[in-house]
Design a protein around this motif. Structure first.
Motif, PDB file in Angstrom:
ATOM      1  N   LYS A 102      -6.127   7.833  -0.225  1.00  0.00           N
ATOM      2  CA  LYS A 102      -5.127   6.792  -0.452  1.00  0.00           C
ATOM      3  C   LYS A 102      -4.651   6.765  -1.901  1.00  0.00           C
ATOM      4  N   GLU A 103      -5.527   7.187  -2.838  1.00  0.00           N
ATOM      5  CA  GLU A 103      -5.123   7.213  -4.249  1.00  0.00           C
ATOM      6  C   GLU A 103      -3.978   8.201  -4.479  1.00  0.00           C
ATOM      7  N   LEU A 104      -3.993   9.315  -3.720  1.00  0.00           N
ATOM      8  CA  LEU A 104      -2.917  10.290  -3.850  1.00  0.00           C
ATOM      9  C   LEU A 104      -1.611   9.713  -3.318  1.00  0.00           C
ATOM     10  N   CYS A 105      -1.673   9.027  -2.192  1.00  0.00           N
ATOM     11  CA  CYS A 105      -0.487   8.386  -1.633  1.00  0.00           C
ATOM     12  C   CYS A 105       0.042   7.315  -2.584  1.00  0.00           C
ATOM     13  N   GLN A 106      -0.860   6.578  -3.212  1.00  0.00           N
ATOM     14  CA  GLN A 106      -0.452   5.557  -4.168  1.00  0.00           C
ATOM     15  C   GLN A 106       0.221   6.186  -5.392  1.00  0.00           C
ATOM     16  N   PHE A 107      -0.266   7.351  -5.795  1.00  0.00           N
ATOM     17  CA  PHE A 107       0.357   8.057  -6.925  1.00  0.00           C
ATOM     18  C   PHE A 107       1.775   8.490  -6.574  1.00  0.00           C
ATOM     19  N   TYR A 108       1.961   9.049  -5.374  1.00  0.00           N
ATOM     20  CA  TYR A 108       3.303   9.436  -4.940  1.00  0.00           C
ATOM     21  C   TYR A 108       4.212   8.209  -4.893  1.00  0.00           C
ATOM     22  N   GLY A 109       3.687   7.114  -4.346  1.00  0.00           N
ATOM     23  CA  GLY A 109       4.466   5.881  -4.274  1.00  0.00           C
ATOM     24  C   GLY A 109       4.832   5.359  -5.652  1.00  0.00           C
ATOM     25  N   PHE A 110       3.900   5.484  -6.596  1.00  0.00           N
ATOM     26  CA  PHE A 110       4.147   5.055  -7.976  1.00  0.00           C
ATOM     27  C   PHE A 110       5.275   5.869  -8.592  1.00  0.00           C
TER      28      PHE A 110
END
Length: 323
Positions: A102-110
């Motif tokens: 989920k941290e990777l998805c959050q980075f993309y979203g950021f």
């Protein structure tokens, strides 16, 4: 025999949402066209940056005309946006699942939140600058090395996106990584949909009013001779060049604004066509910006006023077409 009640599983966040289109036949038609547009846009953004610095030194960057610098800034936004967005689309396409961890998805979203907002704010500044240039005869000062422009267009989105990330608002929305499709719906509406809709409407008004005033005054320019007429014509050339940025912005983001409003009102009723329009138009920014680069280069090549006039405007500042 007691009654048994079936309860639906609790939806806590975006990872509990189904991957969009996977069981409805829209999965490949969403992600493959999106990736094609993203890669074309990314290549165009890189080409714009390379060509911009091919004949000019990086050391003289802040002496370039405003339009030339803005082309580079927007190309950087598009390249970073496309890089992050290609990764999450590609991940979902290959795995047929949400992006993990989920941290990777959050980075993309950021990344998407920062660079989408940066584009929105930057093009709005361009629209206001063109309006002020035509109606007041002044340029908006971006500050030394454009620090005012960069602090506003990149600094404000970075701070807001950081707050959203720390509050757990970023994550999968079923189609890609941005604001969480469950926990981040209100944040997405306030951070993206509301500002984007307001900026689209404001830019449309400024675009229309500015061009109308340009065409109106150009009739008088043809009847006037001398230095003042040339200065006015140069302002119009600059404002027209900036208006092109606004036009391509409207082309790129109108579908996203419609999608955001529709999703907030009734998420279940959003038709597949809207999703496909969003993935097409919002992902071609780099290509549109490259066309703007070509337009500005042609304007600078064909419009060459006398040297003593082209170096100064009414404030004694450098003023060339597209400045």
């Amino acid at each position: 025999m007691g009654n048994e009640t079936a309860t639906a599983p609790e939806i806590k966040d975006g990872y509990d949402l189904p991957v969009y289109g996977l069981h409805q036949g829209h999965f490949y038609s969403l992600h493959i066209p999106a990736l094609i547009c993203i890669f074309l846009s990314f290549a165009s953004a890189i080409l714009t940056i390379v060509l911009s610095f091919r004949q000019k030194s990086f050391k003289t960057f802040f002496s370039w005309s405003k339009s030339e610098r803005l082309v580079v800034y927007l190309a950087v936004c598009d390249a970073a946006f496309n890089m992050a967005h290609s990764m999450d689309h590609l991940h979902i396409l290959i795995t047929k699942d949400h992006v993990y961890p989920k941290e990777l998805c959050q980075f993309y979203g950021f990344m998407l939140a920062v660079f989408i907002s940066a584009q929105n704010l930057m093009v709005n500044v361009i629209a206001v600058n063109a309006f002020v240039l035509i109606f007041i005869g002044r340029q908006i000062k971006f500050g030394l090395r454009d620090y005012r422009l960069l602090l506003w267009t990149f600094g404000a989105p970075f701070v807001c996106a950081t707050i959203a990330a720390l509050a757990g608002q970023l994550g999968p929305n079923g189609s890609f990584c941005y604001f969480d499709g469950v926990k981040g719906t209100i944040s997405n509406f306030l951070f993206t949909t509301v500002p984007l809709t307001i900026i689209l409407l404001l830019n449309s008004i400024l675009y229309g009013v500015t061009l109308r005033e340009i065409y109106k005054k150009e009739k008088d320019i043809k009847k006037t001779l001398g230095k003042q007429a040339l200065i006015t014509e140069m302002r119009h050339a600059a404002a027209r060049a900036m208006s092109v940025f606004v036009l391509v912005f409207l082309i790129q983001w109108w579908a996203m604004a419609v999608y955001g409003l529709w999703t907030f009102i009734d998420p279940a009723a959003v038709p597949a066509t809207i999703y496909h329009l969003v993935t097409t138009f919002s992902n071609i920014g780099g290509l549109l910006n490259f066309l703007v680069y070509i337009y500005i280069k042609r304007r600078l090549h064909t419009f060459k006023p006398p040297t003593d006039i082209s170096r100064q405007n009414c404030n004694g500042q450098e003023s060339v077409p597209g400045s």
